[in-house]
Design an enzyme around this catalytic site. Structure first.
Site, PDB file in Angstrom:
ATOM      1  N   SER A 151       1.973   9.616  -0.240  1.00 26.40           N
ATOM      2  CA  SER A 151       0.597   9.739  -0.737  1.00 26.40           C
ATOM      3  C   SER A 151       0.187  11.196  -0.742  1.00 26.40           C
ATOM      4  CB  SER A 151      -0.363   8.947   0.162  1.00 26.40           C
ATOM      5  OG  SER A 151      -1.717   9.234  -0.166  1.00 26.40           O
ATOM      6  N   TYR A 165      -3.118   6.982   8.571  1.00 28.08           N
ATOM      7  CA  TYR A 165      -2.466   6.766   7.277  1.00 28.08           C
ATOM      8  C   TYR A 165      -1.874   8.069   6.761  1.00 28.08           C
ATOM      9  CZ  TYR A 165      -2.015   5.770   2.260  1.00 28.08           C
ATOM     10  OH  TYR A 165      -1.539   5.629   0.977  1.00 28.08           O
TER      11      TYR A 165
END
Length: 253
Positions: A151, A165
């Site tokens: 990401s 995350y």
């Protein structure tokens, strides 16, 4: 070479194992590979949906809780049993979780409970290497490909993605390089894709402000991400390994 039926020049049908298959990027990836004739083994926390449109049906669905290491090991044995010829052509580690605070608030490094850090890293990071190591013989048999989904939050502090995350995705990017070096001598290529703002059901309110700053001035689509994953799993990328492909409309520049 592959033909449009998802077979190579020897007529063998190809098989993909995909985690996080039930929505967004995962769902688009199932559609992309399925349309090219691949068999797709889809891993999900959810039981098999009776209205699933894909031809493999329940035989190609593996229910697994990747947050549970023991259940992940159980699932690896189940996956092996589904691969009757002992061959796996591609593994895509797409599953990922990002816990939120009250009202959907971002959870930073101070607020995130230790239990959440552990759960996020188990799903987003450890499950990826567990699956790849557990299925290495099946990947060796085809000189297959692994794609880890990272990401943009792994390289920039993101206004919505939480600290656990983000750091798990940064670790997954580093793991991709390590895996490329370690799996490469067996003919297995390992790459990652790093999506930015993709138009899925989990977009946070305020994303439109980010989109205004992107060079392409729009959200990406799950289908665009799926096409990149497909590229990294086929001969079109046969000399690409250890790479991270940015799919973010220029957000990283």
């Amino acid at each position: 070479m592959m033909d449009r039926s998802g077979s190579n020049s020897g007529g063998e049908r190809r098989t993909l194992l995909l985690t996080g298959a039930s929505r967004g990027i995962g769902h688009a990836t199932v559609k992309r590979f399925n349309s090219a004739g691949w068999r797709v083994l889809a891993c999900s926390r959810q039981p098999f949906p009776e209205n699933c449109p894909w031809e493999g049906g329940q035989d190609d669905h593996i229910q697994v809780d990747l947050a549970n290491p023991e259940d992940t090991l159980r699932a690896i044995n189940e996956i092996k049993s589904r691969l009757s010829d002992g061959r796996l052509h591609a593994l895509v580690n797409n599953a990922g979780i990002s816990p939120k605070g009250p009202g959907g608030a971002r959870m930073g490094s101070i607020q995130t409970p230790l239990a959440d850090w552990i759960q996020v890293f188990q799903v987003n990071f450890f499950a990826s290497i567990m699956l790849a190591r557990g299925l290495i013989d099946e990947l060796k048999a085809t000189k297959g490909a692994v794609v880890n989904v990272t990401s943009i939050a792994g390289v920039h502090v993101h206004p919505f993605a939480g600290a656990a995350y983000a750091t798990s995705k940064a670790a997954l990017a580093a793991l991709t390089r390590e895996m490329a070096a370690d799996f490469g001598p067996y003919g297995i290529r390992v790459n990652s894709i790093s999506p930015g703002e993709i138009d899925t059901s989990i977009l946070s309110p305020g994303t439109e402000k980010i989109v205004e700053t992107l060079p392409l001035r729009r959200l990406g689509t799950p289908e665009e991400v799926a096409k990149a994953i497909y590229f990294l799993c086929t001969e079109a990328s046969s000399y690409v390994t250890g790479a991270e492909l940015h799919i973010n409309g220029g957000q990283h520049v």
